[in-house]
Each structure stands twice: as structure tokens, then as C-alpha cells.
Design a protein around this motif. Structure first.
Motif, PDB file in Angstrom:
ATOM      1  N   THR A 255       0.831  -1.206   0.000  1.00  0.00           N
ATOM      2  CA  THR A 255       0.000   0.000   0.000  1.00  0.00           C
ATOM      3  C   THR A 255       0.861   1.249   0.000  1.00  0.00           C
ATOM      4  OG1 THR A 255      -1.704  -1.196   1.242  1.00  0.00           O
ATOM      5  CG2 THR A 255      -1.829   1.211   1.242  1.00  0.00           C
ATOM      6  N   LYS A 258       2.295   1.831  -3.503  1.00  0.00           N
ATOM      7  CA  LYS A 258       1.269   2.324  -4.425  1.00  0.00           C
ATOM      8  C   LYS A 258       0.957   3.799  -4.171  1.00  0.00           C
ATOM      9  CE  LYS A 258      -0.972  -2.138  -5.237  1.00  0.00           C
ATOM     10  NZ  LYS A 258      -2.181  -2.973  -5.060  1.00  0.00           N
ATOM     11  N   GLN A 259       0.861   4.172  -2.899  1.00  0.00           N
ATOM     12  CA  GLN A 259       0.570   5.566  -2.566  1.00  0.00           C
ATOM     13  C   GLN A 259       1.685   6.490  -3.034  1.00  0.00           C
ATOM     14  OE1 GLN A 259      -0.066   5.378   1.669  1.00  0.00           O
ATOM     15  NE2 GLN A 259      -2.229   4.830   1.477  1.00  0.00           N
ATOM     16  N   THR A 262       1.774   6.550  -6.959  1.00  0.00           N
ATOM     17  CA  THR A 262       0.604   7.271  -7.472  1.00  0.00           C
ATOM     18  C   THR A 262       0.786   8.772  -7.285  1.00  0.00           C
ATOM     19  OG1 THR A 262      -0.838   5.397  -6.983  1.00  0.00           O
ATOM     20  CG2 THR A 262      -1.897   7.526  -7.295  1.00  0.00           C
ATOM     21  N   LYS A 263       1.371   9.150  -6.158  1.00  0.00           N
ATOM     22  CA  LYS A 263       1.613  10.565  -5.895  1.00  0.00           C
ATOM     23  C   LYS A 263       2.570  11.166  -6.917  1.00  0.00           C
ATOM     24  CE  LYS A 263       2.839  13.694  -2.099  1.00  0.00           C
ATOM     25  NZ  LYS A 263       3.299  13.774  -0.680  1.00  0.00           N
ATOM     26  N   TYR A 266       2.289   7.981 -11.385  1.00  0.00           N
ATOM     27  CA  TYR A 266       2.204   6.669 -12.017  1.00  0.00           C
ATOM     28  C   TYR A 266       0.784   6.125 -11.907  1.00  0.00           C
ATOM     29  CZ  TYR A 266       7.299   6.772 -11.772  1.00  0.00           C
ATOM     30  OH  TYR A 266       8.611   7.128 -11.906  1.00  0.00           O
ATOM     31  N   LYS A 267       0.346   5.438 -12.951  1.00  0.00           N
ATOM     32  CA  LYS A 267      -0.930   4.744 -12.937  1.00  0.00           C
ATOM     33  C   LYS A 267      -0.616   3.259 -12.760  1.00  0.00           C
ATOM     34  CE  LYS A 267      -2.801   8.686 -13.881  1.00  0.00           C
ATOM     35  NZ  LYS A 267      -3.435   9.474 -12.795  1.00  0.00           N
ATOM     36  N   ILE A 268      -1.020   2.695 -11.621  1.00  0.00           N
ATOM     37  CA  ILE A 268      -0.694   1.318 -11.293  1.00  0.00           C
ATOM     38  C   ILE A 268      -1.617   0.366 -12.044  1.00  0.00           C
ATOM     39  CG2 ILE A 268      -0.367  -0.334  -9.423  1.00  0.00           C
ATOM     40  CD1 ILE A 268       1.491   2.098  -9.336  1.00  0.00           C
ATOM     41  N   GLY A 274       3.105  -0.479 -14.208  1.00  0.00           N
ATOM     42  CA  GLY A 274       2.709   0.920 -14.162  1.00  0.00           C
ATOM     43  C   GLY A 274       2.923   1.623 -15.490  1.00  0.00           C
ATOM     44  N   LYS A 276       2.982   5.865 -17.214  1.00  0.00           N
ATOM     45  CA  LYS A 276       3.008   7.291 -16.887  1.00  0.00           C
ATOM     46  C   LYS A 276       3.115   8.088 -18.186  1.00  0.00           C
ATOM     47  CE  LYS A 276       5.378  10.579 -13.826  1.00  0.00           C
ATOM     48  NZ  LYS A 276       6.529  10.790 -12.919  1.00  0.00           N
ATOM     49  N   ARG A 349      -5.207   3.081 -19.612  1.00  0.00           N
ATOM     50  CA  ARG A 349      -4.827   4.207 -18.746  1.00  0.00           C
ATOM     51  C   ARG A 349      -4.089   5.285 -19.518  1.00  0.00           C
ATOM     52  NH1 ARG A 349      -5.580  -0.164 -16.012  1.00  0.00           N
ATOM     53  NH2 ARG A 349      -6.164  -0.200 -13.796  1.00  0.00           N
TER      54      ARG A 349
END
Length: 647
Positions: A255, A258-259, A262-263, A266-268, A274, A276, A349
Motif C-alpha cells: 500500500t 502504491k501511494q 501514485t503521488k 504513475y498509474k498502477i 505501471g 506514466k 490508462r
């Protein structure tokens, strides 16, 4: 819910001291402070070890250390001085009672893949504080970067608060009985107390002594097991040592991972992939120029998708512009997502990110529509794509969709390079020319990293398609020993050499690099010229290809050197790629080489042209800087150069 606010006596001052390189220790320190305030502990402060007055340590009441272990088991830059001073005091003759009365606890941030130096800094601070007679509140904790550090920290803080609450409750109970530490306080001493314990005769003393402790060996074994259990943090730790192939595999990205990713934009996709949107994709959608691959090889930047099927890497390079937010590993040991799902998810994505560009001023409608037709895939986003178990099926899937592939590997997986199916262009990162420098810059996980590095270069030389040495130049780190780079070229014999100045990714004090380590474009050119001359001296017998500068992309501070014998035909460079031809060739049964799908380089992209790598069909836009002029302006040595590159 227990509250320290109900205490009748003053609580000890809690100092939370942290040493961080990437900001995690700072974040945890403030989390602990918030917990303390929520529990009613008012006297609490968070201090960077770099700013802490070491002389105050002996007079502290409660000190909580949250420290990271950095390169080769060393402390972070901000905690080096404190660490050195603590070590000196702990090993001095007067260490015995220096911190008597000080309570402490230590939580270390580390990575289990660096097993030799696992939590070294935390362990040393814990040991040195104990040597100076400080009182340990709870055993040392460890947050494994290769697992879930937040989970480890939560587990450790729970133990910490449980112990502090227990101590406080015991103190309150003792105060109710007018008793502290079994000492009875009264107005006058009463020697005739009928409840007092009788005096023992000397022959009865033996029976009153505590029972005999178990043998030393058993005690040591028990303590070792207890210590190992505590350092593992919890049974769900994802460290390399805990990995058991008989158990169901876990997901790669926690987690926290991923956080953080993502910040960063990146699109997981699934559990380990991923995608981007590259800044050059947006630039070319607006007709403002393409990336260096557009200049060197003719890709359409607005139709390029940057992604990876594996976020995990085997290095922790000092110049990583992802700030090490991704996991590291020596092998694949996670849940494996299907290649079809990953590619479909990535394209989906990517399309969504293209849609968000619709309202950007200057977007050309025709290019906006073309952006939805992915033509190229740069497998260089983050991590090590080549370790993905289905990488060959993944590559074939992309080719079947008419998408070209640019694969980048960090030269630590030679067998995977040997087994890789043909890609449009295969890169190997050559970050340093010697074993010592490579270890310093790449900080690899493998102990045999140098042999793996050389074997990867040898494996590259056997590939029939386009191959590239990718050099990232970091001033004062890897721009010397040019002849050593030549020796590596003699082994790998790549078709091309991409030489790029490092991109400064910020990071403040946590980053070992600064803008002073970013070379000017002219410095990169001089490096390439010197490299070409060095290789020319070594290639008199014809065993090493002759390389010359073929192209440049000034804005990215990037130079392309090419094999003269292969790609200079009738005096003209042929560095561009015939993508349709490649897709046709890879789908057939006949072997083919890089010469079979090369195309002529347009004049504007050739080194020495006044465009300096900028496509004249695009519109050059220079940002207007509205900075206030300084009182004394010292002109830069080369004001026309661009220091920071792109993708």
C-alpha cells in the motif's frame, strides 16, 4: 482508552530524533508525535539529528530514535555527525554512566536485501546507548523497505505505547499505596512493625536466593531467538530472508509503494506494473518538439507509451529520479499478472491520460487523435522490466499490435538478456566503467554485481537487433577513466552509444547530488569526442567498431554516437528506424539484423546542424523567466546550454 493527561506528576520530556535520506524517518517521527499528543503526552518534540545538540543527550529523559541505514551500512548525511559523536562517547573510558537515567527506544529503517548491513545504524545506536547505561524501553524495531515499513512501524509503536502505559499505570498504583519501587515512606521509622519481614539467619540465606538461571548457552540461544523475532517486525514481513517458495506468492507493491508511486503520477496496473505520461508526449501534442528518441530514431513522441511490467529493480542508483519509491529485488517472487491484462490496462490508462490533454492550450487536433494510436512503447519507466516472467510473451503481444519496443536493462540479469526475443532496440545502462565506481553509483543488491555486469554486456553483443550502451554522466562521479569505457565497448560492441547528462531530480538534503553534478551539453560533447578518440586508438586491428557522434538533442543534454561501419552509408547517417519494416521482420521466420530496418537520418537531426536536434517542423517555445534580477549577476560560463534533460 488510556490517557497520559490524567497523570498527577510531570511526564518526562519526549525527544523524537530522526535521521533521514528520503523523508520516511521524518514522516514516522511526526506520526509518533501525533500519537503522543493524542494520548495526552504534552512534552514532545521532533528534531532532525543534524540540528540536535549532542551535549543535551546526557540530560534527556526519554529519547526515541528513528534512523535510516544508508549506503554500506552508513548513517544518512543528516545524522553522520551525531552518529560519529555517539560512537566516540560510547567507546570512551567514561562511557559507563553517561546516560544513566535516560530512557530510549530505537526504530531503524533499512532493507533486508542488503543483508550484510541490515539495520546497522539502528543496531549500533541501540548498543551504544545501552553501553552508556541508558534504559531501553522496548527492543529495537526494524522497518524493511522491501516489505511494508508502515506496518512494521505500527507494530513497533504499539509495543512502545503498551510499555509506556504499563510503566505509567504501575507508577500510579505505587503512588496510591504511598509506595515507589518497594520503598515505604512514613513520617517516622517504625522498627517494631508487626508486619515487617523477620530477619534471616545466615544459614537460611541460601534458601531465599532466586533460582539458578539456565545454562549460558541456553540463555544465549533464547535471547537470539527473541531478538530475531523482534527484528522481523511481524510474521507478514516481505523480506528476502522470509521468502518461502512453498507459500502462495504475495503482491509486489505494498500500500505504501502504491501511494508513493501514485503521488508521483504513475498509474498502477495490477500488482506490479505501471504507466506514466511522458512530458515529451504532451509537448509533441502541442507541436512544441519531441524527445531525443524522435531526433535520434524518428519515433513520434505523441504516440509513445512509457510503462513497465515490473516496478522492482536490482539497483538503488544515486541519480534515480524516481526517489527510490519502488521496491528492490534480486529475483521475481510475487504474484504474476497476465501479459494481456497488463498491456490492455496500460493502453487504457494511457488513453485516459491523453484525454486529459484535450484542454491544454495549443494541442493540435490531428495529433490529439493520433495520440490514441500507440505506436511505440518505452520499457524504461522504472524498475527492471526484463525480470517479468512473461516478458517474451509481453514483447510479442506489443509487436502483434504494431507497437515498437525500446527495452532498458540495468545489466544485472545476463541470462534474461540471452533469452530475450528480438526487440526494436535493446539498451544496457553503463553507469560506470569500473567495479568500484559502479558499486558507488548503482548501489547494486547482488554481491557478484560486476561479473553480472560484464556477462550482461557479453550477452548484448550476441543480439542481432539494434543494441545501445546508455551512459548517464554525473560530474565528479563517472566522467573520468574514459579508456575504461572503451574496454567495455570492446566487449559489447553496441550499435549505438547514448550519452546523457544526468537529470537532477531534486530531493534537497536527502539527495547526494546537486545541480553542480549536472554536466553542460558542451561537456557531454567533449566527453563523447574523447571517448571516440580513445576507441579509435584501440580499434586499429578492426576488432572494435569505430564510433562517431551522429546526432544530438541539446535540450535533453544528450548525444548519440553510432557504429560508423554499420550506420554511415555513402557518407550519410542511417540512425532512424523503419518501424513498419521491423514489425514485418519480427513476425517472420527468417533471422534479421539491425541493418535490415535502418532508415536515413534527416539533415536537421545530424550532429552539427544549426537545429541542434530540434525538429524544424515543430514550434520552439522558450519560457519567460520573471525572476527578479540579483544585485550582482555573475554570467554563466555557457548561458546558451540546457542542463536538464527529459525522458
Amino acid at each position: 482508552n488510556f490517557s497520559f493527561a490524567d497523570t498527577k506528576q510531570a511526564l518526562p520530556n519526549m525527544k523524537i530524533l530522526y535521521g533521514t535520506q528520503k523523508g520516511t524517518a521524518n514522516r514516522f517521527a511526526n506520526m509518533l508525535k501525533d500519537q503522543a499528543l493524542e494520548k495526552g503526552w504534552e512534552n514532545v518534540s521532533v528534531i532532525d539529528l543534524e540540528e540536535y545538540e549532542f551535549d543535551d543527550l546526557t540530560s534527556e529523559e526519554l529519547v526515541i530514535y528513528i534512523v535510516a541505514t544508508y549506503i554500506e551500512g552508513t548513517p544518512t548525511d543528516s545524522s553522520k555527525l551525531f552518529y560519529k559523536m555517539l560512537k566516540g562517547e560510547a567507546n570512551s573510558p567514561r562511557a559507563g554512566n553517561l546516560c544513566y537515567g535516560v530512557k530510549f527506544a530505537v526504530f531503524g529503517l533499512c532493507n533486508s536485501l542488503y543483508s550484510e548491513h541490515f539495520n546497522t545504524v539502528g543496531k549500533n545506536i541501540d548498543r551504544w546507548m545501552g553501553r552508556m547505561s541508558a534504559s531501553r524501553v522496548v527492543p529495537i524495531g526494524a522497518g524493511d523497505e522491501n516489505a511494508d515499513q508502515d506496518k512494521c512501524f505500527a507494530s513497533w509503536t504499539k509495543k512502545l505505547w503498551n510499555q509506556l502505559e504499563f510503566d505509567e499505570k504501575q507508577l500510579r498504583d505505587n503512588m496510591k499505596d504511598n509506595t515507589v519501587n518497594d520503598v515505604v515512606y512514613s513520617d517516622e521509622e517504625d522498627n517494631n512493625d508487626s508486619n515487617a519481614e523477620p530477619l534471616l539467619d545466615i544459614e537460611d540465606i541460601g534458601n531465599s536466593l532466586p533460582k539458578k538461571k539456565p545454562p549460558i548457552k541456553k540463555r544465549a540461544k533464547k535471547q537470539q531467538q527473541k531478538k530475531k523475532k523482534e527484528e522481523s517486525c511481524d510474521s507478514e514481513s516481505d523480506s528476502e530472508e522470509d521468502y518461502d517458495a512453498t507459500l502462495p506468492p504475495k503482491e509486489m507493491l505494498s500500500t505504501t509503494h502504491k501511494q508513493a508511486l501514485t503521488k508521483q503520477g504513475y498509474k498502477i496496473i495490477g500488482s506490479h506494473s505501471g504507466v506514466k505520461l511522458c512530458r515529451w508526449t504532451k509537448s509533441m501534442l502541442r507541436g512544441r518538439g519531441g524527445c531525443y528518441k524522435h531526433t535520434f530514431y524518428g519515433i513520434e513522441s505523441h504516440r509513445c507509451m512509457e510503462m513497465t511490467p515490473s516496478m522492482a529493480c536490482a539497483n538503488k542508483c544515486v541519480f534515480c529520479w524516481r526517489h527510490h519509491k519502488n521496491p528492490v529485488t534480486r529475483e521475481w517472487r510475487w504474484v504474476t499478472d497476465d501479459h494481456e491484462m497488463i498491456i490492455s490496462g496500460a493502453i487504457e490508462r494511457h488513453h485516459k491520460m491523453i484525454k486529459t490533454c484535450r484542454g491544454i492550450p495549443g494541442v493540435i487536433p490531428e495529433r490529439f487523435e493520433e495520440g490514441f494510436k500507440v505506436r511505440h512503447c518505452a520499457l524504461s519507466l522504472v524498475g527492471e522490466p526484463i525480470i517479468y516472467p512473461q516478458i517474451n510473451d509481453f514483447i510479442k503481444n506489443l509487436h502483434s499490435r504494431g507497437i515498437s519496443t525500446f527495452m532498458v536493462t540495468n545489466a544485472q540479469f545476463p541470462e534474461e538478456i540471452e533469452n530475450l526475443v528480438p526487440v526494436t532496440q535493446l539498451y544496457v545502462s553503463i553507469d560506470a566503467p569500473t567495479e568500484e565506481t559502479l558499486k558507488k553509483i548503482d548501489r547494486p543488491l547482488f554481491t557478484d554485481f560486476w561479473q553480472r555486469f560484464l556477462d550482461s554486456i557479453k550477452a548484448l553483443s550476441a543480439k542481432g537487433q539494434r543494441t545501445v550502451f546508455r551512459l548517464t554522466l554525473v560530474k565528479d562521479w563517472n566522467m573520468d577513466e574514459i579508456d575504461k569505457y572503451g574496454e567495455l565497448l570492446a566487449i559489447g560492441k553496441p550499435d549505438f552509444i547514448e550519452v546523457k547528462g544526468v537529470t537532477y531530480a531534486g530531493g534537497g538534503k536527502r539527495n547526494q547530488l546537486s545541480m553542480t553534478n549536472v554536466p553542460w551539453h558542451t561537456e557531454v560533447i567533449r566527453f563523447c569526442e574523447a571517448l571516440g578518440e580513445s576507441v579509435a586508438k584501440m580499434s586499429d586491428d578492426g576488432t572494435i567498431p569505430h564510433y562517431e557522434i551522429a546526432s544530438e538533442h541539446e535540450h535533453s543534454c544528450c548525444i548519440l554516437m553510432a557504429n560508423v561501419e554499420k550506420f554511415k552509408v555513402d557518407g550519410k547517417w542511417n540512425t532512424f528506424i523503419d518501424f513498419d519494416k521491423f514489425i514485418e521482420l519480427q513476425g517472420g521466420n527468417e533471422p534479421f539484423s539491425s541493418a535490415d530496418y535502418m532508415a536515413e537520418t534527416p539533415p536537421w537531426a545530424v550532429f552539427g546542424h544549426e537545429a541542434r536536434g530540434f525538429d524544424p517542423a515543430e514550434t520552439r517555445v522558450k519560457k519567460v523567466r520573471n525572476h527578479k534580477p540579483k544585485e550582482e549577476v555573475v554570467p554563466a560560463a555557457e548561458p546558451e546550454e540546457y542542463a536538464i534533460g527529459g525522458c
